[in-house]
Motif scaffolding. Sequence first.
Motif, PDB file in Angstrom:
ATOM      1  N   ALA A  51      -2.005 -13.347  19.788  1.00  0.00           N
ATOM      2  CA  ALA A  51      -1.151 -12.911  18.688  1.00  0.00           C
ATOM      3  C   ALA A  51      -1.129 -11.345  18.462  1.00  0.00           C
ATOM      4  O   ALA A  51      -1.766 -10.655  18.865  1.00  0.00           O
ATOM      5  CB  ALA A  51      -1.860 -13.522  17.071  1.00  0.00           C
ATOM      6  N   LEU A  52       0.196 -10.853  17.956  1.00  0.00           N
ATOM      7  CA  LEU A  52       0.109  -9.410  17.510  1.00  0.00           C
ATOM      8  C   LEU A  52       0.478  -9.051  15.979  1.00  0.00           C
ATOM      9  O   LEU A  52       0.951  -9.857  15.395  1.00  0.00           O
ATOM     10  CB  LEU A  52       1.510  -9.100  18.183  1.00  0.00           C
ATOM     11  CG  LEU A  52       1.413  -7.679  18.720  1.00  0.00           C
ATOM     12  CD1 LEU A  52       0.495  -7.139  19.342  1.00  0.00           C
ATOM     13  CD2 LEU A  52       2.715  -7.341  19.263  1.00  0.00           C
ATOM     14  N   VAL A  53      -0.617  -8.237  15.448  1.00  0.00           N
ATOM     15  CA  VAL A  53      -0.668  -8.219  14.007  1.00  0.00           C
ATOM     16  C   VAL A  53       0.017  -6.936  13.698  1.00  0.00           C
ATOM     17  O   VAL A  53      -0.267  -5.883  14.576  1.00  0.00           O
ATOM     18  CB  VAL A  53      -2.015  -8.524  13.404  1.00  0.00           C
ATOM     19  CG1 VAL A  53      -2.261  -9.970  13.614  1.00  0.00           C
ATOM     20  CG2 VAL A  53      -3.279  -7.571  13.847  1.00  0.00           C
ATOM     21  N   THR A  54       0.390  -6.394  12.670  1.00  0.00           N
ATOM     22  CA  THR A  54       0.878  -5.181  12.355  1.00  0.00           C
ATOM     23  C   THR A  54      -0.407  -4.478  11.474  1.00  0.00           C
ATOM     24  O   THR A  54      -1.302  -5.141  11.028  1.00  0.00           O
ATOM     25  CB  THR A  54       2.127  -5.379  11.142  1.00  0.00           C
ATOM     26  OG1 THR A  54       1.702  -6.255  10.308  1.00  0.00           O
ATOM     27  CG2 THR A  54       3.252  -5.987  12.125  1.00  0.00           C
ATOM     28  N   ASN A  55      -0.008  -3.279  11.827  1.00  0.00           N
ATOM     29  CA  ASN A  55      -1.126  -2.307  10.881  1.00  0.00           C
ATOM     30  C   ASN A  55      -2.875  -2.859  11.103  1.00  0.00           C
ATOM     31  O   ASN A  55      -3.359  -2.933   9.881  1.00  0.00           O
ATOM     32  CB  ASN A  55      -0.753  -2.400   9.301  1.00  0.00           C
ATOM     33  CG  ASN A  55       0.664  -1.847   8.979  1.00  0.00           C
ATOM     34  OD1 ASN A  55       1.069  -1.012   9.580  1.00  0.00           O
ATOM     35  ND2 ASN A  55       1.294  -2.635   7.968  1.00  0.00           N
ATOM     36  N   VAL A  56      -2.849  -2.857  12.153  1.00  0.00           N
ATOM     37  CA  VAL A  56      -4.104  -3.308  12.552  1.00  0.00           C
ATOM     38  C   VAL A  56      -5.265  -2.379  11.989  1.00  0.00           C
ATOM     39  O   VAL A  56      -6.372  -2.932  11.668  1.00  0.00           O
ATOM     40  CB  VAL A  56      -4.465  -3.555  14.045  1.00  0.00           C
ATOM     41  CG1 VAL A  56      -4.494  -2.426  14.671  1.00  0.00           C
ATOM     42  CG2 VAL A  56      -5.828  -4.294  14.350  1.00  0.00           C
ATOM     43  N   SER A  57      -4.934  -1.211  11.754  1.00  0.00           N
ATOM     44  CA  SER A  57      -6.036  -0.177  11.317  1.00  0.00           C
ATOM     45  C   SER A  57      -6.533  -0.654   9.844  1.00  0.00           C
ATOM     46  O   SER A  57      -7.612  -0.207   9.351  1.00  0.00           O
ATOM     47  CB  SER A  57      -5.574   1.205  11.166  1.00  0.00           C
ATOM     48  OG  SER A  57      -4.388   1.302  10.526  1.00  0.00           O
ATOM     49  N   THR A  58      -5.907  -1.475   9.194  1.00  0.00           N
ATOM     50  CA  THR A  58      -6.203  -1.929   7.661  1.00  0.00           C
ATOM     51  C   THR A  58      -6.862  -3.087   7.682  1.00  0.00           C
ATOM     52  O   THR A  58      -7.319  -3.813   6.818  1.00  0.00           O
ATOM     53  CB  THR A  58      -4.974  -2.170   6.799  1.00  0.00           C
ATOM     54  OG1 THR A  58      -4.007  -3.033   7.172  1.00  0.00           O
ATOM     55  CG2 THR A  58      -4.069  -0.502   6.914  1.00  0.00           C
ATOM     56  N   VAL A  59      -6.872  -3.774   8.667  1.00  0.00           N
ATOM     57  CA  VAL A  59      -7.929  -5.281   8.971  1.00  0.00           C
ATOM     58  C   VAL A  59      -9.433  -4.493   9.481  1.00  0.00           C
ATOM     59  O   VAL A  59      -9.840  -4.118  10.384  1.00  0.00           O
ATOM     60  CB  VAL A  59      -7.340  -5.883  10.192  1.00  0.00           C
ATOM     61  CG1 VAL A  59      -7.977  -7.354  10.054  1.00  0.00           C
ATOM     62  CG2 VAL A  59      -5.806  -6.233   9.874  1.00  0.00           C
ATOM     63  N   ALA A  60     -10.101  -4.993   8.360  1.00  0.00           N
ATOM     64  CA  ALA A  60     -11.782  -4.625   8.800  1.00  0.00           C
ATOM     65  C   ALA A  60     -11.818  -3.143   9.136  1.00  0.00           C
ATOM     66  O   ALA A  60     -12.611  -3.085  10.355  1.00  0.00           O
ATOM     67  CB  ALA A  60     -12.258  -5.737   9.633  1.00  0.00           C
ATOM     68  N   GLY A  61     -10.812  -2.354   8.628  1.00  0.00           N
ATOM     69  CA  GLY A  61     -11.161  -0.932   9.213  1.00  0.00           C
ATOM     70  C   GLY A  61     -10.599  -0.721  10.625  1.00  0.00           C
ATOM     71  O   GLY A  61     -11.077   0.353  11.143  1.00  0.00           O
ATOM     72  N   GLY A  62     -10.041  -1.676  11.108  1.00  0.00           N
ATOM     73  CA  GLY A  62      -9.518  -1.508  12.616  1.00  0.00           C
ATOM     74  C   GLY A  62     -10.823  -1.597  13.551  1.00  0.00           C
ATOM     75  O   GLY A  62     -10.389  -1.246  14.720  1.00  0.00           O
ATOM     76  N   PRO A  94       4.006 -17.213  14.955  1.00  0.00           N
ATOM     77  CA  PRO A  94       3.232 -16.128  14.613  1.00  0.00           C
ATOM     78  C   PRO A  94       2.133 -15.730  15.793  1.00  0.00           C
ATOM     79  O   PRO A  94       1.492 -14.903  15.957  1.00  0.00           O
ATOM     80  CB  PRO A  94       2.138 -16.481  13.406  1.00  0.00           C
ATOM     81  CG  PRO A  94       2.273 -17.837  13.346  1.00  0.00           C
ATOM     82  CD  PRO A  94       3.538 -18.322  13.944  1.00  0.00           C
ATOM     83  N   ALA A  95       2.017 -16.680  16.993  1.00  0.00           N
ATOM     84  CA  ALA A  95       1.288 -16.655  18.124  1.00  0.00           C
ATOM     85  C   ALA A  95       1.994 -17.343  19.088  1.00  0.00           C
ATOM     86  O   ALA A  95       2.764 -18.190  19.005  1.00  0.00           O
ATOM     87  CB  ALA A  95      -0.321 -16.844  17.794  1.00  0.00           C
ATOM     88  N   ARG A  96       1.323 -16.962  20.462  1.00  0.00           N
ATOM     89  CA  ARG A  96       1.972 -17.937  21.669  1.00  0.00           C
ATOM     90  C   ARG A  96       0.512 -18.576  22.309  1.00  0.00           C
ATOM     91  O   ARG A  96      -0.555 -17.856  22.240  1.00  0.00           O
ATOM     92  CB  ARG A  96       2.618 -16.835  22.767  1.00  0.00           C
ATOM     93  CG  ARG A  96       3.526 -16.175  22.299  1.00  0.00           C
ATOM     94  CD  ARG A  96       4.912 -17.278  22.884  1.00  0.00           C
ATOM     95  NE  ARG A  96       5.037 -17.681  24.238  1.00  0.00           N
ATOM     96  CZ  ARG A  96       5.157 -17.128  25.150  1.00  0.00           C
ATOM     97  NH1 ARG A  96       5.469 -15.924  25.449  1.00  0.00           N
ATOM     98  NH2 ARG A  96       5.164 -17.721  26.401  1.00  0.00           N
ATOM     99  N   ILE A  97       0.598 -19.609  22.668  1.00  0.00           N
ATOM    100  CA  ILE A  97      -0.229 -20.317  23.424  1.00  0.00           C
ATOM    101  C   ILE A  97      -0.238 -20.488  24.737  1.00  0.00           C
ATOM    102  O   ILE A  97       1.056 -20.797  25.161  1.00  0.00           O
ATOM    103  CB  ILE A  97      -0.543 -22.118  22.850  1.00  0.00           C
ATOM    104  CG1 ILE A  97      -0.924 -22.006  21.230  1.00  0.00           C
ATOM    105  CG2 ILE A  97      -1.626 -22.514  23.466  1.00  0.00           C
ATOM    106  CD1 ILE A  97      -2.180 -21.433  20.690  1.00  0.00           C
ATOM    107  N   PHE A  98      -1.181 -20.042  25.753  1.00  0.00           N
ATOM    108  CA  PHE A  98      -1.165 -20.102  27.018  1.00  0.00           C
ATOM    109  C   PHE A  98      -2.220 -20.901  27.425  1.00  0.00           C
ATOM    110  O   PHE A  98      -3.214 -20.996  27.363  1.00  0.00           O
ATOM    111  CB  PHE A  98      -1.199 -18.667  27.451  1.00  0.00           C
ATOM    112  CG  PHE A  98      -0.295 -17.589  27.318  1.00  0.00           C
ATOM    113  CD1 PHE A  98       0.931 -17.579  28.155  1.00  0.00           C
ATOM    114  CD2 PHE A  98      -0.302 -16.890  26.128  1.00  0.00           C
ATOM    115  CE1 PHE A  98       1.980 -16.603  27.534  1.00  0.00           C
ATOM    116  CE2 PHE A  98       0.615 -15.814  25.499  1.00  0.00           C
ATOM    117  CZ  PHE A  98       2.041 -15.758  26.528  1.00  0.00           C
ATOM    118  N   PRO A  99      -1.803 -22.164  28.271  1.00  0.00           N
ATOM    119  CA  PRO A  99      -2.458 -23.084  28.882  1.00  0.00           C
ATOM    120  C   PRO A  99      -3.639 -22.149  29.836  1.00  0.00           C
ATOM    121  O   PRO A  99      -3.012 -21.223  30.402  1.00  0.00           O
ATOM    122  CB  PRO A  99      -1.765 -23.849  29.847  1.00  0.00           C
ATOM    123  CG  PRO A  99      -0.439 -23.638  29.567  1.00  0.00           C
ATOM    124  CD  PRO A  99      -0.268 -22.118  28.623  1.00  0.00           C
TER     125      PRO A  99
END
Length: 175
Positions: A51-62, A94-99
């Motif tokens: 998964a790729l999330v936006t504004n990662v610096s705001t998640v748990a302080g990055g 929102p995410a990709r699954i890879f076997p």
Amino acid sequence: MRPLASPVLLPAALLLAAACGPALDAEPPGFDVELVVKQALVDKLSAFQVALVTNVSTVAGGDCTVIRQTCIRDQLPLDRFVPLRTPGSNRTDPARIFPIALVAGIPSTQDVSLTEVPPGRDYGLIVEAISKDGARLAGADCAFVRQLNAGDNPRVLVRIQQYDPPKPCDPRLAQ
């Protein structure tokens, strides 16, 4: 009345305009990811979720150490996930699954690619190892992707940290 453009300048202007715009057959923006997994974890996995999330610096302080301690789906609303397109279709998730397709070694590795990713800044790449039963987090890692540009982007190396026992959250965002 004066002509709009001279016959000699018109082809040159068209060539310049084409050179400035995006090529129609250009490679869509994206990047490659190399997953590194300890051999002890291989038998406990069913797939990798990327998964790729936006504004990662705001998640748990990055702080990736904190981010990877529980399923990312429990930490963020769906609108914070960059929609990822499944190649060959118009479907986005929102995410990709890879076997699992690990190359044997010490440690084992697997290459995956994300394509058609919108350019942006302050992305967090979250890779979660899904347990064999499909409902628990067997391992995870995250990496900062400071900037994604149209075209080629650097390869990202991700080392999956094993959880023994797996975390009691269901990581699956994409079905």
